[in-house]
Write a protein that holds these residues in place. Structure first.
Motif, PDB file in Angstrom:
ATOM      1  N   ALA A  58      -7.033  -1.494   0.818  1.00 14.79           N
ATOM      2  CA  ALA A  58      -5.650  -1.378   1.289  1.00 14.79           C
ATOM      3  C   ALA A  58      -4.672  -1.633   0.146  1.00 14.79           C
ATOM      4  O   ALA A  58      -3.706  -0.869  -0.046  1.00 14.79           O
ATOM      5  N   TRP A  59      -4.907  -2.685  -0.621  1.00 13.93           N
ATOM      6  CA  TRP A  59      -4.018  -2.979  -1.746  1.00 13.93           C
ATOM      7  C   TRP A  59      -4.114  -1.905  -2.826  1.00 13.93           C
ATOM      8  O   TRP A  59      -3.118  -1.498  -3.405  1.00 13.93           O
ATOM      9  N   TRP A  60      -5.349  -1.436  -3.078  1.00 10.79           N
ATOM     10  CA  TRP A  60      -5.546  -0.383  -4.083  1.00 10.79           C
ATOM     11  C   TRP A  60      -4.819   0.894  -3.657  1.00 10.79           C
ATOM     12  O   TRP A  60      -4.187   1.557  -4.492  1.00 10.79           O
ATOM     13  N   THR A  61      -4.879   1.226  -2.385  1.00 10.72           N
ATOM     14  CA  THR A  61      -4.228   2.430  -1.878  1.00 10.72           C
ATOM     15  C   THR A  61      -2.704   2.329  -1.999  1.00 10.72           C
ATOM     16  O   THR A  61      -2.036   3.309  -2.361  1.00 10.72           O
ATOM     17  N   LEU A  62      -2.160   1.152  -1.711  1.00 10.45           N
ATOM     18  CA  LEU A  62      -0.719   0.964  -1.852  1.00 10.45           C
ATOM     19  C   LEU A  62      -0.276   1.135  -3.303  1.00 10.45           C
ATOM     20  O   LEU A  62       0.741   1.784  -3.586  1.00 10.45           O
ATOM     21  N   VAL A  63      -1.040   0.568  -4.213  1.00  9.49           N
ATOM     22  CA  VAL A  63      -0.715   0.704  -5.640  1.00  9.49           C
ATOM     23  C   VAL A  63      -0.886   2.156  -6.086  1.00  9.49           C
ATOM     24  O   VAL A  63      -0.047   2.701  -6.813  1.00  9.49           O
ATOM     25  N   LEU A  64      -1.959   2.797  -5.622  1.00  5.67           N
ATOM     26  CA  LEU A  64      -2.197   4.193  -5.990  1.00  5.67           C
ATOM     27  C   LEU A  64      -1.066   5.089  -5.494  1.00  5.67           C
ATOM     28  O   LEU A  64      -0.680   6.053  -6.173  1.00  5.67           O
ATOM     29  N   GLY A  65      -0.534   4.775  -4.309  1.00  4.41           N
ATOM     30  CA  GLY A  65       0.557   5.572  -3.769  1.00  4.41           C
ATOM     31  C   GLY A  65       1.764   5.582  -4.687  1.00  4.41           C
ATOM     32  O   GLY A  65       2.365   6.634  -4.948  1.00  4.41           O
ATOM     33  N   ARG A  66       2.109   4.437  -5.202  1.00  7.89           N
ATOM     34  CA  ARG A  66       3.246   4.352  -6.118  1.00  7.89           C
ATOM     35  C   ARG A  66       2.898   4.963  -7.479  1.00  7.89           C
ATOM     36  O   ARG A  66       3.721   5.644  -8.087  1.00  7.89           O
ATOM     37  N   PHE A  67       1.678   4.746  -7.921  1.00  2.62           N
ATOM     38  CA  PHE A  67       1.231   5.273  -9.210  1.00  2.62           C
ATOM     39  C   PHE A  67       1.255   6.801  -9.223  1.00  2.62           C
ATOM     40  O   PHE A  67       1.770   7.422 -10.155  1.00  2.62           O
ATOM     41  N   THR A  68       0.711   7.415  -8.171  1.00  2.00           N
ATOM     42  CA  THR A  68       0.654   8.878  -8.130  1.00  2.00           C
ATOM     43  C   THR A  68       2.013   9.503  -7.839  1.00  2.00           C
ATOM     44  O   THR A  68       2.189  10.709  -8.008  1.00  2.00           O
ATOM     45  N   ALA A  69       2.972   8.691  -7.408  1.00  2.00           N
ATOM     46  CA  ALA A  69       4.339   9.175  -7.241  1.00  2.00           C
ATOM     47  C   ALA A  69       5.128   9.042  -8.544  1.00  2.00           C
ATOM     48  O   ALA A  69       6.322   9.353  -8.574  1.00  2.00           O
ATOM     49  N   GLY A  70       4.457   8.551  -9.584  1.00  2.00           N
ATOM     50  CA  GLY A  70       5.108   8.403 -10.881  1.00  2.00           C
ATOM     51  C   GLY A  70       5.930   7.143 -11.014  1.00  2.00           C
ATOM     52  O   GLY A  70       6.728   7.007 -11.952  1.00  2.00           O
ATOM     53  N   GLN A  71       5.732   6.192 -10.084  1.00  2.00           N
ATOM     54  CA  GLN A  71       6.496   4.943 -10.115  1.00  2.00           C
ATOM     55  C   GLN A  71       5.699   3.857 -10.827  1.00  2.00           C
ATOM     56  O   GLN A  71       4.563   3.570 -10.452  1.00  2.00           O
TER      57      GLN A  71
END
Length: 215
Positions: A58-71
């Motif tokens: 869950a935490w990895w997915t949240l971080v990945l979401g921001r990472f893949t959005a370029g944030q």
């Protein structure tokens, strides 16, 4: 250009849908493991592993979401800090379970089991654990700098390897080694088969999402 952006968006949406379903599945697996194992010691160990895996994913997915959005995710971010603290514990717990199994086998705990199959399991299991650790750790290091092309390629490579090893472990869970583990019921095979398939699918979709990112 527009078509490429739409394709990348499609991969991203599919990846996060699969990842969040996988998170929910892992937490559901906690209850299933306890119920299936009648709250035995082994059932609690399986439940704890599934719970830790669900939290970390869950935490990895949240971080990945921001990472893949370029944030860029700052090192002080609470979710990133939680991920960095938790994933080594998950890895350590899984390696302890593997080591205890290895000791049991070496002490003659499965004399009738096929040696080749056992060797394959005891090789794939820690390899998959370490590949998962690399997936978590690579994103944790990359999160503050989503424009790192080399780092993104490294993350995609680890995701690819993790997917392959997850597939192998799913096969071992659905088709157990005779003389080593109990014969699973049809329900067991469906639950662990679906869980393994979802793991592989979500990992591959996450890999494709990372690959579709632009610097």
């Amino acid at each position: 250009m527009r078509r490429g952006r739409l394709r990348a968006r499609g991969w991203r949406e599919a990846a996060f849908a699969a990842l969040w379903v996988q998170v929910a599945g892992l937490f559901a697996l906690v209850a299933f493991s306890l119920y299936r194992g009648n709250f035995s010691e082994g059932a609690w160990l399986s439940a704890i592993e599934a719970f830790l895996a669900g939290l970390v994913l869950a935490w990895w997915t949240l971080v990945l979401g921001r990472f893949t959005a370029g944030q860029a995710v700052p090192p002080t971010d609470g979710t990133l800090r939680a991920l960095r603290i938790a994933f080594p514990w998950l890895t350590s717990f899984r390696l302890v379970l593997w080591f205890l199994t290895l000791l049991s086998v070496l002490s003659g705990g499965a004399p009738e089991a096929n040696t080749v199959a056992l060797t394959a399991l005891l090789t794939v299991w820690p390899a998959g654990t370490l590949a998962g650790n690399a997936v978590y750790g690579t994103l944790a290091r990359l999160a503050p700098n989503p424009a790192d092309d080399t780092g993104r390629k490294r993350l995609a490579d680890w995701l690819n390897l993790a997917a392959a090893l997850s597939l192998a472990m799913a096969v071992f869970n659905v088709v157990p080694i005779r003389g080593f583990s109990d014969s699973p019921t049809l329900t067991d095979q469906l639950v662990y088969g679906l869980s393994g398939a979802l793991d592989v699918l979500a990992t591959l979709l996450a890999m494709r999402t990372v690959q579709s990112m632009k610097g």
